[in-house]
Design a protein around this motif. Structure first.
Motif, PDB file in Angstrom:
ATOM      1  N   ILE A 236       5.522  -8.739  -2.706  1.00 33.24           N
ATOM      2  CA  ILE A 236       5.103  -8.112  -3.941  1.00 33.24           C
ATOM      3  C   ILE A 236       5.393  -6.485  -3.722  1.00 33.24           C
ATOM      4  CG2 ILE A 236       3.538  -7.287  -5.703  1.00 33.24           C
ATOM      5  CD1 ILE A 236       2.204 -10.054  -5.367  1.00 33.24           C
ATOM      6  N   LYS A 237       5.055  -6.035  -2.762  1.00 34.88           N
ATOM      7  CA  LYS A 237       5.175  -4.703  -2.354  1.00 34.88           C
ATOM      8  C   LYS A 237       6.847  -4.341  -2.124  1.00 34.88           C
ATOM      9  CE  LYS A 237       3.336  -2.136   1.496  1.00 34.88           C
ATOM     10  NZ  LYS A 237       2.907  -0.688   1.290  1.00 34.88           N
ATOM     11  N   ALA A 238       7.439  -5.379  -1.731  1.00 30.69           N
ATOM     12  CA  ALA A 238       8.771  -5.065  -1.312  1.00 30.69           C
ATOM     13  C   ALA A 238       9.512  -5.242  -2.683  1.00 30.69           C
ATOM     14  CB  ALA A 238       9.457  -6.249  -0.398  1.00 30.69           C
ATOM     15  N   VAL A 239       9.178  -6.126  -3.585  1.00 30.58           N
ATOM     16  CA  VAL A 239       9.904  -5.977  -4.903  1.00 30.58           C
ATOM     17  C   VAL A 239       9.617  -5.022  -5.883  1.00 30.58           C
ATOM     18  CG1 VAL A 239       9.814  -7.410  -7.125  1.00 30.58           C
ATOM     19  CG2 VAL A 239       9.778  -8.695  -4.723  1.00 30.58           C
ATOM     20  N   ALA A 240       8.134  -4.385  -5.457  1.00 34.74           N
ATOM     21  CA  ALA A 240       7.925  -3.244  -6.241  1.00 34.74           C
ATOM     22  C   ALA A 240       8.706  -2.016  -5.981  1.00 34.74           C
ATOM     23  CB  ALA A 240       6.347  -2.861  -5.906  1.00 34.74           C
ATOM     24  N   GLU A 241       9.534  -1.968  -4.636  1.00 36.12           N
ATOM     25  CA  GLU A 241      10.303  -0.980  -4.341  1.00 36.12           C
ATOM     26  C   GLU A 241      11.484  -0.879  -5.294  1.00 36.12           C
ATOM     27  OE1 GLU A 241       9.221   1.436  -2.487  1.00 36.12           O
ATOM     28  OE2 GLU A 241       7.737   0.366  -1.086  1.00 36.12           O
ATOM     29  N   SER A 242      11.934  -1.987  -5.760  1.00 34.94           N
ATOM     30  CA  SER A 242      13.138  -2.113  -6.414  1.00 34.94           C
ATOM     31  C   SER A 242      13.037  -1.100  -7.664  1.00 34.94           C
ATOM     32  CB  SER A 242      13.358  -3.462  -7.049  1.00 34.94           C
ATOM     33  OG  SER A 242      12.478  -4.113  -7.799  1.00 34.94           O
ATOM     34  N   ILE A 243      11.648  -0.862  -8.256  1.00 37.51           N
ATOM     35  CA  ILE A 243      11.687  -0.017  -9.369  1.00 37.51           C
ATOM     36  C   ILE A 243      11.399   1.745  -9.101  1.00 37.51           C
ATOM     37  CG2 ILE A 243      11.131  -1.793 -11.291  1.00 37.51           C
ATOM     38  CD1 ILE A 243       8.175  -0.177 -10.415  1.00 37.51           C
ATOM     39  N   LYS A 244      11.147   1.836  -7.854  1.00 42.80           N
ATOM     40  CA  LYS A 244      10.825   3.156  -7.237  1.00 42.80           C
ATOM     41  C   LYS A 244      11.893   3.636  -6.577  1.00 42.80           C
ATOM     42  CE  LYS A 244       6.143   1.407  -5.875  1.00 42.80           C
ATOM     43  NZ  LYS A 244       5.587   1.291  -4.483  1.00 42.80           N
ATOM     44  N   LEU A 245      12.632   3.027  -5.941  1.00 39.90           N
ATOM     45  CA  LEU A 245      13.634   3.508  -5.063  1.00 39.90           C
ATOM     46  C   LEU A 245      15.109   3.142  -5.410  1.00 39.90           C
ATOM     47  CD1 LEU A 245      11.981   3.032  -1.731  1.00 39.90           C
ATOM     48  CD2 LEU A 245      12.312   5.200  -2.827  1.00 39.90           C
ATOM     49  N   PRO A 246      16.187   4.001  -5.191  1.00 37.06           N
ATOM     50  CA  PRO A 246      17.421   3.444  -5.217  1.00 37.06           C
ATOM     51  C   PRO A 246      17.710   2.245  -4.196  1.00 37.06           C
ATOM     52  CG  PRO A 246      17.559   5.633  -4.636  1.00 37.06           C
ATOM     53  CD  PRO A 246      16.173   5.303  -4.714  1.00 37.06           C
ATOM     54  N   ASP A 248      19.797   1.182  -1.735  1.00 36.45           N
ATOM     55  CA  ASP A 248      19.804   1.193  -0.435  1.00 36.45           C
ATOM     56  C   ASP A 248      18.540   1.829   0.308  1.00 36.45           C
ATOM     57  OD1 ASP A 248      22.414   0.490  -0.432  1.00 36.45           O
ATOM     58  OD2 ASP A 248      23.395   2.538  -0.496  1.00 36.45           O
ATOM     59  N   GLU A 249      17.683   2.730  -0.290  1.00 43.33           N
ATOM     60  CA  GLU A 249      16.522   3.207   0.301  1.00 43.33           C
ATOM     61  C   GLU A 249      15.523   1.944   0.079  1.00 43.33           C
ATOM     62  OE1 GLU A 249      15.104   6.805  -1.152  1.00 43.33           O
ATOM     63  OE2 GLU A 249      17.141   7.218  -1.359  1.00 43.33           O
ATOM     64  N   ALA A 250      15.731   1.118  -1.086  1.00 47.58           N
ATOM     65  CA  ALA A 250      14.539   0.082  -0.988  1.00 47.58           C
ATOM     66  C   ALA A 250      14.909  -1.266  -0.220  1.00 47.58           C
ATOM     67  CB  ALA A 250      14.730  -0.502  -2.586  1.00 47.58           C
ATOM     68  N   MET A 251      16.166  -1.126   0.184  1.00 51.71           N
ATOM     69  CA  MET A 251      16.637  -2.285   1.116  1.00 51.71           C
ATOM     70  C   MET A 251      15.924  -1.778   2.821  1.00 51.71           C
ATOM     71  SD  MET A 251      18.437  -4.715   0.210  1.00 51.71           S
ATOM     72  CE  MET A 251      19.171  -5.363   1.552  1.00 51.71           C
ATOM     73  N   LYS A 253      12.953  -0.240   2.951  1.00 47.01           N
ATOM     74  CA  LYS A 253      11.691  -0.753   2.782  1.00 47.01           C
ATOM     75  C   LYS A 253      11.531  -2.166   3.140  1.00 47.01           C
ATOM     76  CE  LYS A 253       9.483   3.071   2.119  1.00 47.01           C
ATOM     77  NZ  LYS A 253       8.523   3.380   2.870  1.00 47.01           N
ATOM     78  N   GLU A 254      12.656  -3.078   2.320  1.00 48.77           N
ATOM     79  CA  GLU A 254      12.456  -4.427   2.368  1.00 48.77           C
ATOM     80  C   GLU A 254      12.440  -4.804   4.074  1.00 48.77           C
ATOM     81  OE1 GLU A 254      15.073  -7.701   0.128  1.00 48.77           O
ATOM     82  OE2 GLU A 254      15.989  -7.280   2.206  1.00 48.77           O
ATOM     83  N   ALA A 255      13.646  -4.106   4.804  1.00 49.36           N
ATOM     84  CA  ALA A 255      13.770  -4.398   6.196  1.00 49.36           C
ATOM     85  C   ALA A 255      12.387  -4.155   7.144  1.00 49.36           C
ATOM     86  CB  ALA A 255      14.927  -3.722   6.712  1.00 49.36           C
ATOM     87  N   GLU A 256      11.704  -2.946   6.740  1.00 49.86           N
ATOM     88  CA  GLU A 256      10.656  -2.578   7.313  1.00 49.86           C
ATOM     89  C   GLU A 256       9.403  -3.403   7.046  1.00 49.86           C
ATOM     90  OE1 GLU A 256       7.511   0.888   5.989  1.00 49.86           O
ATOM     91  OE2 GLU A 256       9.623   1.575   6.026  1.00 49.86           O
ATOM     92  N   TYR A 257       9.379  -3.873   5.932  1.00 43.76           N
ATOM     93  CA  TYR A 257       8.092  -4.831   5.506  1.00 43.76           C
ATOM     94  C   TYR A 257       8.490  -6.362   6.178  1.00 43.76           C
ATOM     95  CZ  TYR A 257       7.177  -1.524   1.915  1.00 43.76           C
ATOM     96  OH  TYR A 257       6.660  -0.334   1.087  1.00 43.76           O
ATOM     97  N   PHE A 258       9.775  -6.617   6.243  1.00 46.03           N
ATOM     98  CA  PHE A 258      10.207  -7.936   6.791  1.00 46.03           C
ATOM     99  C   PHE A 258       9.694  -7.967   8.312  1.00 46.03           C
ATOM    100  CE2 PHE A 258      13.552 -10.360   9.203  1.00 46.03           C
ATOM    101  CZ  PHE A 258      13.298 -11.723   8.440  1.00 46.03           C
ATOM    102  N   THR A 259      10.021  -6.913   8.939  1.00 46.46           N
ATOM    103  CA  THR A 259       9.620  -6.850  10.330  1.00 46.46           C
ATOM    104  C   THR A 259       7.900  -7.029  10.521  1.00 46.46           C
ATOM    105  OG1 THR A 259      11.289  -5.312  10.739  1.00 46.46           O
ATOM    106  CG2 THR A 259       9.732  -5.291  12.428  1.00 46.46           C
ATOM    107  N   VAL A 260       7.283  -6.536   9.480  1.00 47.00           N
ATOM    108  CA  VAL A 260       5.909  -6.569   9.608  1.00 47.00           C
ATOM    109  C   VAL A 260       5.238  -8.018   9.620  1.00 47.00           C
ATOM    110  CG1 VAL A 260       3.575  -6.147   8.313  1.00 47.00           C
ATOM    111  CG2 VAL A 260       5.412  -4.155   8.426  1.00 47.00           C
ATOM    112  N   LEU A 261       6.090  -8.675   8.787  1.00 45.58           N
ATOM    113  CA  LEU A 261       5.968 -10.172   8.276  1.00 45.58           C
ATOM    114  C   LEU A 261       6.325 -10.997   9.732  1.00 45.58           C
ATOM    115  CD1 LEU A 261       5.986 -10.604   4.563  1.00 45.58           C
ATOM    116  CD2 LEU A 261       3.964 -10.344   5.793  1.00 45.58           C
TER     117      LEU A 261
END
Ligand SMILES: CCCCCCC/C=C/C(=O)SCCNC(=O)CCNC(=O)[C@H](O)C(C)(C)COP(=O)(O)OP(=O)(O)OC[C@H]1O[C@@H](n2cnc3c(N)ncnc32)[C@H](O)[C@@H]1OP(=O)(O)O
Length: 725
Positions: A236-246, A248-251, A253-261
């Motif tokens: 949910i946190k990763a999807v939420a980035e889609s409305i906060k960030l452009p 490329d930047e949201a991508m 974040k997606e990569a960062e959260y992917f690594t956590v998981l």
């Protein structure tokens, strides 16, 4: 892995990685190379990507998340390959059949168009294996179908069928089953269309104005339905980035959260569980036979004996798989009541939109009823589902043996009784097997198939294959008192009651159990299923004891020198059967009500009980409750392996996850034991065995001891067994 060919001006990329076209490194590299080739081929104007076999692409190769990665020939990662596809000036069409899941859907979203057959399914199930759609899925899906649907699909992992995907805008068109032909025709029709607006990363997120509300609703749903799991929160946190960030930047974040998981223990456990569930149907009985050496019989028709909750549920499971069923009862009223139960459940499914009225009518048309075994002369398989009483079961099996054709398989839905003794009532013990379903049988996925001494490999193969056909996860186990699941459960329920004798209250024990992630506590579940069921089984045992000359004292705290708690019997004697009587270990507002309340009467009953037996009640810590409920259960799992009752630790884990609500994100009791440390469990078992020498479930398993001493993981046991086969 990915084949390239050209038909006129259409480049066709065929992903070919059986069984499900999972994206291995070679598949990813292959796609990149083929797209480059098509981009550079001046004769190519448009590209179609499709899958060979049953699926488009069912996602990234799950083995790759924990195992050794193959080295890549091209430097690009999967998100980069998808970006490369999206940037192509030649349109790319994803022609989807079977499934486009996870990375498969992400690849499809990197294409400019998506068409699918009507039966195709799409989804982002990464959350179910503890990760997130880390190749742009968390960013492209909300742009494609809107924030609300994207949050739902990504946080639950559910698949949807093509018609719904079309409504949501995930696919552009539903086409006939000749997917490649359709793909080529569609591609030719879009050659000259501008690609502006077809690159999803450039689109705005739909429903962004309702973001706050949608995100908090998604989080609330996760707290309720996926308690304890970390992946849904991060998704949910990763999807939420889609409305906060452009994008490329949201991508990033997606990569960062992917690594956590992807590095989390929950992801490892969930992926282990994924493969364990697929291993279970592939049964092996060391020294006897295995799934790949024996052919199952084809079950065309079945009968179910007993139209109670279990029998009707089993009948529905068979009907749902389009297997004609004869439901047999000895009493007309019981039979009518059972049929009404089935009709009502199907009517409910129609109301909920899960079935159309026509589908329900068709399923019911396959249900026959009978009051006589004479109608069973042609059925291929009978599942007896009457209550747990050996004499009754033996009487039924003797009758079935006379009534059914010699090749018919005779199954008993028993949760504890001796299959060999049941089989002894027939002249075909090789065709007798236990099929232990779980309530509600039309829904619960576990099927514990209990082989007797004389059960033939063909009979085992038949019920395993039948299990898969009716949508269950079938696991073969050996015959012993209560088999695998209930045998292990016995240690847990006994200890839970001993804790009450010593000072804990039902809600204190239950809250430790629920905090661990089991959705319902030991006492809540006992109230739900009815205390009288266990009471009936115990009374049978007391009768047996009495027959062997040992008088049973209802207040006894020991049976045959073994610690025992008569508390369950005491409650039953007071008519406290659980929810159905409005009182059990808890009190309920009225009979049948669901919400449990702490009952002062039970607290007093426990205090009086302890006093009567000279037990000084004490405050018991959550840690002690945890160890006393779960360690003997785990230890019993090791004993089950030692005894050859289960062949593989994975089977035990599958049983506990799918039959008893063990949190999948811990992998199951055997996997979890490794996480705790086998030496720690062994030492703790020794400690409690000293304290409670009259409870043999504290006697540490020799296998546990040996593995703990050698510092070996439980998986080594599995390997030893595999190498012996
Ligand atoms: C910087 C790097 C970023 C990388 C980001 C990557 C992000 C993407 C992640 C993912 O895609 S994770 C995977 C998502 N996909 C899934 O979770 C799908 C899982 N599979 C299924 O749901 C089902 O298998 C199915 C596709 C619906 C088919 O079901 P069916 O009942 O027909 O067959 P099964 O018995 O389940 O499977 C057959 C066979 O295939 C193996 N398998 C299935 N999916 C995968 C997979 N994704 N990876 C590896 N292997 C897979 C399964 O284990 C069975 O194998 P065998 O038991 O026959 O050996």
């Amino acid at each position: 892995m990915v084949d390239y060919r050209r038909e006129g001006n259409v480049a066709i990329l065929t992903v070919n990685n059986p069984p499900v076209n999972a994206i291995s490194t070679r598949v990813k590299d292959g796609i990149y190379e083929c797209i480059s080739r098509a981009k550079n081929d001046t004769k190519v104007s448009v590209i179609v990507i499709h899958g060979h076999g049953k699926h488009f692409i069912a996602g990234a190769d799950i083995h790759g998340f924990s195992g050794q990665r193959e080295s890549s020939k091209v430097v690009a990662t999967l998100p980069e390959v998808i970006a490369f596809m999206e940037a192509s000036n030649k349109p790319i069409v994803a022609a989807i059949h079977g499934t486009a899941l996870g990375g498969g859907l992400e690849i499809a979203m990197g294409c400019h168009y998506r068409i699918a057959t009507k039966s195709a399914r799409v989804g982002q199930p990464e959350v179910l294996i503890g990760i997130l759609p880390g190749a742009g899925g968390t960013q492209r899906l909300p742009r494609l179908c809107g924030l609300g649907p994207a949050l739902d699909l990504i946080s639950t992992g559910r698949h949807i069928k093509a018609p719904q995907a079309l409504k949501l805008g995930i696919i552009d068109k539903i086409v006939s089953d000749d997917i490649l032909k359709e793909g080529i025709a569609f591609a030719k029709a879009v050659i000259d269309k501008p690609l502006n607006g077809r690159r999803i990363s450039t689109l705005p997120v739909k429903d962004a104005e309702n973001a706050e509300q949608l995100i908090s609703a998604a989080n609330a749903s996760v707290r309720k339905r996926q308690r304890g799991m970390m992946a849904p929160i991060w998704n949910i946190k990763a999807v939420a980035e889609s409305i906060k960030l452009p994008f490329d930047e949201a991508m990033e974040k997606e990569a960062e959260y992917f690594t956590v998981l992807v590095t989390s223990s929950q992801a490892r456990a969930l992926q282990y569980a994924f493969f364990s569930e697929r291993l279970a149907p592939k049964w092996e009985v060391p020294g006897v036979a295995s799934y790949n050496t024996v052919k199952p019989m084809n079950i065309k028709t079945a009968a179910v004996i007993g139209a109670g909750t279990m029998g009707t549920g089993i009948a529905m499971a068979l009907l749902n798989a389009r297997i004609p069923v004869t439901l047999v009862e000895q009493n007309k009223q019981f039979l009518e009541k059972g049929v009404k139960m089935i009709q009502d459940l199907y009517a409910g499914s129609v109301r909920l939109g899960k079935l159309t009225a026509d589908q329900a009518k068709y399923l019911l048309s396959n249900l026959k009823t009978s009051l006589s075994y004479d109608d069973l002369s042609t059925v291929d398989c009978v599942i007896e589902a009457v209550y747990e009483n050996m004499a009754l079961k033996k009487e039924i099996f003797a009758k079935l043996d006379n009534a059914c054709k010699p090749s018919a398989v005779l199954c008993s839905n028993t949760s504890s009784l001796d299959i060999d003794e049941i089989a002894s009532a027939t002249k075909r013990p090789d065709k007798v097997i236990g099929t232990h379903f779980f309530v509600p049988a039309y829904y619960m996925r576990l099927l514990e198939n209990v082989r007797g001494k004389l059960t033939s490999p063909e009979t085992i193969a038949t019920v395993q294959s039948l299990g898969v056909r009716i949508g269950k996860i079938p696991v073969v186990v050996g015959n012993c008192d209560s088999f695998v699941g209930n045998r292990m459960l016995g240690t847990y329920t006994s200890e839970a009651q001993f804790l009450l004798e010593e000072g804990a209250l039902p809600h204190e024990v239950d809250s430790v159990i629920k905090d661990f992630g089991i959705p319902i506590g030991a006492f809540e579940v006992s109230d739900l299923s009815g205390l009288d069921i266990g009471w009936r089984i115990r009374k049978e045992r007391y009768e047996k004891l009495e027959k062997s000359g040992k008088k049973h004292d209802p207040n006894a705290r020991f049976i045959n020198g073994e610690r025992f708690s008569p508390l369950g019997d005491t409650l039953c004697e007071k008519g406290r059967f659980g929810r159905k009587t409005g009182m059990g270990w808890y009190r309920y507002e009225k009979p049948g009500a669901k919400e449990p309340f702490i009952d002062a009467e039970i607290t007093t009953l426990l205090e009086d009980y302890s006093k009567k037996h000279n037990i000084t009640r004490r405050k018991i810590s959550p840690q002690e409750i945890f160890e006393r409920c779960f360690y003997p259960l785990i230890n019993e799992g090791f004993k089950v392996l030692e005894d050859g009752i289960a062949t593989r630790p994975e089977d035990i884990d599958v049983i506990w996850i799918n039959g008893y609500g063990w949190p999948k994100y811990t992998g199951g009791p055997m996997y979890y034991a490794n996480q705790i440390g086998l030496d720690k469990i062994y030492d703790t078992m020794c400690y409690y065995y000293e304290q409670h020498p009259t409870s043999s479930h504290w006697r540490p398993s020799a296998l546990l001891r040996d593995l703990a001493k050698q510092q070996l993981p439980i998986s080594q046991w599995g390997k030893q067994v595999a190498s012996r086969l």
